[in-house]
Design a protein around this motif. Sequence first.
Motif, PDB file in Angstrom:
ATOM      1  N   ARG A  84     -93.734 -54.232 -56.812  1.00 15.69           N
ATOM      2  CA  ARG A  84     -94.848 -54.302 -55.850  1.00 15.69           C
ATOM      3  C   ARG A  84     -94.580 -53.383 -54.656  1.00 15.69           C
ATOM      4  NH1 ARG A  84     -99.212 -57.839 -54.808  1.00 15.69           N
ATOM      5  NH2 ARG A  84    -100.677 -56.451 -53.747  1.00 15.69           N
ATOM      6  N   ALA A  85     -93.302 -53.127 -54.392  1.00 15.64           N
ATOM      7  CA  ALA A  85     -92.949 -52.214 -53.301  1.00 15.64           C
ATOM      8  C   ALA A  85     -93.039 -50.753 -53.725  1.00 15.64           C
ATOM      9  CB  ALA A  85     -91.536 -52.511 -52.806  1.00 15.64           C
ATOM     10  N   GLY A  86     -93.302 -50.526 -55.011  1.00 18.67           N
ATOM     11  CA  GLY A  86     -93.466 -49.153 -55.484  1.00 18.67           C
ATOM     12  C   GLY A  86     -92.282 -48.591 -56.233  1.00 18.67           C
ATOM     13  N   GLY A  87     -91.326 -49.444 -56.596  1.00 17.35           N
ATOM     14  CA  GLY A  87     -90.150 -48.978 -57.323  1.00 17.35           C
ATOM     15  C   GLY A  87     -90.209 -49.289 -58.799  1.00 17.35           C
ATOM     16  N   VAL A  88     -89.173 -48.855 -59.516  1.00 14.83           N
ATOM     17  CA  VAL A  88     -89.036 -49.140 -60.941  1.00 14.83           C
ATOM     18  C   VAL A  88     -87.584 -49.507 -61.222  1.00 14.83           C
ATOM     19  CG1 VAL A  88     -90.933 -47.658 -61.696  1.00 14.83           C
ATOM     20  CG2 VAL A  88     -88.629 -46.710 -61.491  1.00 14.83           C
ATOM     21  N   LYS A 161     -90.786 -59.863 -45.786  1.00 12.93           N
ATOM     22  CA  LYS A 161     -89.476 -59.308 -45.447  1.00 12.93           C
ATOM     23  C   LYS A 161     -88.820 -58.654 -46.667  1.00 12.93           C
ATOM     24  CE  LYS A 161     -88.229 -62.341 -41.569  1.00 12.93           C
ATOM     25  NZ  LYS A 161     -87.313 -63.437 -41.125  1.00 12.93           N
ATOM     26  N   SER A 162     -88.970 -59.280 -47.823  1.00 14.98           N
ATOM     27  CA  SER A 162     -88.354 -58.732 -49.044  1.00 14.98           C
ATOM     28  C   SER A 162     -88.999 -57.416 -49.444  1.00 14.98           C
ATOM     29  CB  SER A 162     -88.458 -59.756 -50.181  1.00 14.98           C
ATOM     30  OG  SER A 162     -87.690 -60.908 -49.895  1.00 14.98           O
ATOM     31  N   LEU A 163     -90.309 -57.347 -49.352  1.00 15.99           N
ATOM     32  CA  LEU A 163     -91.000 -56.094 -49.663  1.00 15.99           C
ATOM     33  C   LEU A 163     -90.595 -54.995 -48.689  1.00 15.99           C
ATOM     34  CD1 LEU A 163     -94.563 -57.500 -50.465  1.00 15.99           C
ATOM     35  CD2 LEU A 163     -93.088 -56.279 -52.071  1.00 15.99           C
ATOM     36  N   THR A 164     -90.499 -55.345 -47.418  1.00 17.09           N
ATOM     37  CA  THR A 164     -90.094 -54.367 -46.398  1.00 17.09           C
ATOM     38  C   THR A 164     -88.669 -53.892 -46.637  1.00 17.09           C
ATOM     39  OG1 THR A 164     -91.585 -55.380 -44.774  1.00 17.09           O
ATOM     40  CG2 THR A 164     -89.802 -54.006 -43.920  1.00 17.09           C
ATOM     41  N   LEU A 165     -87.784 -54.815 -46.987  1.00 17.06           N
ATOM     42  CA  LEU A 165     -86.384 -54.484 -47.266  1.00 17.06           C
ATOM     43  C   LEU A 165     -86.262 -53.488 -48.408  1.00 17.06           C
ATOM     44  CD1 LEU A 165     -83.256 -55.007 -47.206  1.00 17.06           C
ATOM     45  CD2 LEU A 165     -83.715 -56.971 -48.716  1.00 17.06           C
ATOM     46  N   THR A 175     -96.499 -48.039 -49.362  1.00 18.77           N
ATOM     47  CA  THR A 175     -96.880 -48.901 -50.489  1.00 18.77           C
ATOM     48  C   THR A 175     -96.622 -50.364 -50.152  1.00 18.77           C
ATOM     49  OG1 THR A 175     -96.391 -47.159 -52.078  1.00 18.77           O
ATOM     50  CG2 THR A 175     -96.460 -49.408 -52.926  1.00 18.77           C
ATOM     51  N   ALA A 176     -95.460 -50.643 -49.587  1.00 24.52           N
ATOM     52  CA  ALA A 176     -95.114 -52.021 -49.231  1.00 24.52           C
ATOM     53  C   ALA A 176     -96.034 -52.566 -48.151  1.00 24.52           C
ATOM     54  CB  ALA A 176     -93.661 -52.090 -48.784  1.00 24.52           C
ATOM     55  N   ASP A 177     -96.329 -51.761 -47.155  1.00 26.77           N
ATOM     56  CA  ASP A 177     -97.224 -52.203 -46.078  1.00 26.77           C
ATOM     57  C   ASP A 177     -98.605 -52.554 -46.621  1.00 26.77           C
ATOM     58  OD1 ASP A 177     -95.232 -51.859 -44.221  1.00 26.77           O
ATOM     59  OD2 ASP A 177     -95.994 -49.960 -43.428  1.00 26.77           O
ATOM     60  N   GLN A 178     -99.086 -51.747 -47.559  1.00 27.39           N
ATOM     61  CA  GLN A 178    -100.387 -52.026 -48.176  1.00 27.39           C
ATOM     62  C   GLN A 178    -100.338 -53.332 -48.962  1.00 27.39           C
ATOM     63  OE1 GLN A 178    -101.043 -48.413 -50.428  1.00 27.39           O
ATOM     64  NE2 GLN A 178    -102.104 -47.399 -48.738  1.00 27.39           N
ATOM     65  N   ALA A 179     -99.240 -53.544 -49.692  1.00 24.98           N
ATOM     66  CA  ALA A 179     -99.094 -54.773 -50.472  1.00 24.98           C
ATOM     67  C   ALA A 179     -99.057 -55.993 -49.556  1.00 24.98           C
ATOM     68  CB  ALA A 179     -97.820 -54.700 -51.314  1.00 24.98           C
TER      69      ALA A 179
END
Length: 325
Positions: A84-88, A161-165, A175-179
Motif C-alpha cells: 500500500r506504501a508503493g513497494g514490492v 505510522k507504519s505506512l509513513t515508516l 504514495t503513502a500520503d495518498q493512501a
Amino acid sequence: MPGIQASSAHQRRPKASRRGRFAAPASVVVLLFILVLTASLAFVSCSSSSAVAVTDLLDRAVQIDEPPVRIVTLHPTATETLYRAGGVAVGRDTSSQYPEEVLDLPTVGSAYSPSLEKVAELAPDLVIIEALTQASFVDQLEQLGVPVIAVRAASLDDVSKSLTLVAKIIDTKKTADQAIAEIQDRIDTASANAPEGKSILIFIADADQNIYAARADSYPGTVAALLGLDNLAADLQGASPYTGFAQFTPEMALQSTPDVVFTITPAPLPAPRLSQLLPMIPGFKEMPAVKEGLVVELDPVLFLQAQGPRMADAVEELLDIVNNL
C-alpha cells in the motif's frame, strides 16, 4: 698543488634538480587538491544521503544504509503495508495473500514460524515484521546481517505510522500520503453514517470452545470503536490466546444484552462457524441477540489476520452489516 681554475665565465652551471624539472606549478597542485577534496565530499554526501535512519513500531532505531530492493515480509500486516506504501517484496509468509500479485512470490514459512534459512536464500536487504506477534524474531533475523523493521496496525494511528515508516525507507512518501488520506476519508464517511447507541459483542473461540470477547484494544474492537459502536467487553480483563481478547464466561453471557453479536472463526472451512455453535452453548444460547438470530460471522482475514491498510474495508463492512440488520 695549484690547479688551473676555470674562469667565472666558463664555470659549469649547477644542474637543476629532477624535482625542480618535473614539479607542477604550485597553483596546479592546489587546484588538484581542491578537485580531489570536492569529489571526496560529494561521494560522502551521496553515500550519506542514501542512508535512512528510522524508528520502527517497536521503538527501535534502525539504520538503512542503502535503498532496499529485495524486501521480505513475514506477516500479512507487513506485506499489505509495504504494497500500500508503493513497494514490492521478493518473498512472503504463507498467510500473506493480498494483494493478489504476492501469490506468485516464494514463501518462507508461516508468520508464526518463518524459516530463517529460506529468508536467507532470498538474499534480502530488508525484512519487515509485525510488532505485536513477531518481536521475538528480531535478534535471529539480525544475525543474517539484514536490517529489520516492525510495523503494527493496532489502531488507525498505527496504520498511518507504519505506512509513513515504510515509505520513508523506500522513498514513496507521495504514495503513502495518498493512501493515508484515502483510508482516513473512508473511515470518516463510514463513521458519519453509523447508527448511534448500538451495542455489540465480538466473540472468538479456541479449540476447546472457550469463548473470548474482543476488548477495545483488539483489532476488531478498534474497528468497532471507529464507528462509535458500544462494545460491552471494551474493558474486560483476563487472559486469552488472542491479542486484545479476554475470556467471556457463560455466566457473563447470561447477564449481557448486546443488540448484535459478531463472531470470528479463525479455522478454515469445513470447520463449523462459531455463529453456528453459539445457539448450542449454555449461557450464550440464552442471550437475546442469539435467540433472535442477530449473530453475524465476520471475515477472519479482514478482522483478525490481515490487520493493516484494509482497516477502512473492515469499517465499511461492519457498518454495512449493522445498518442492514
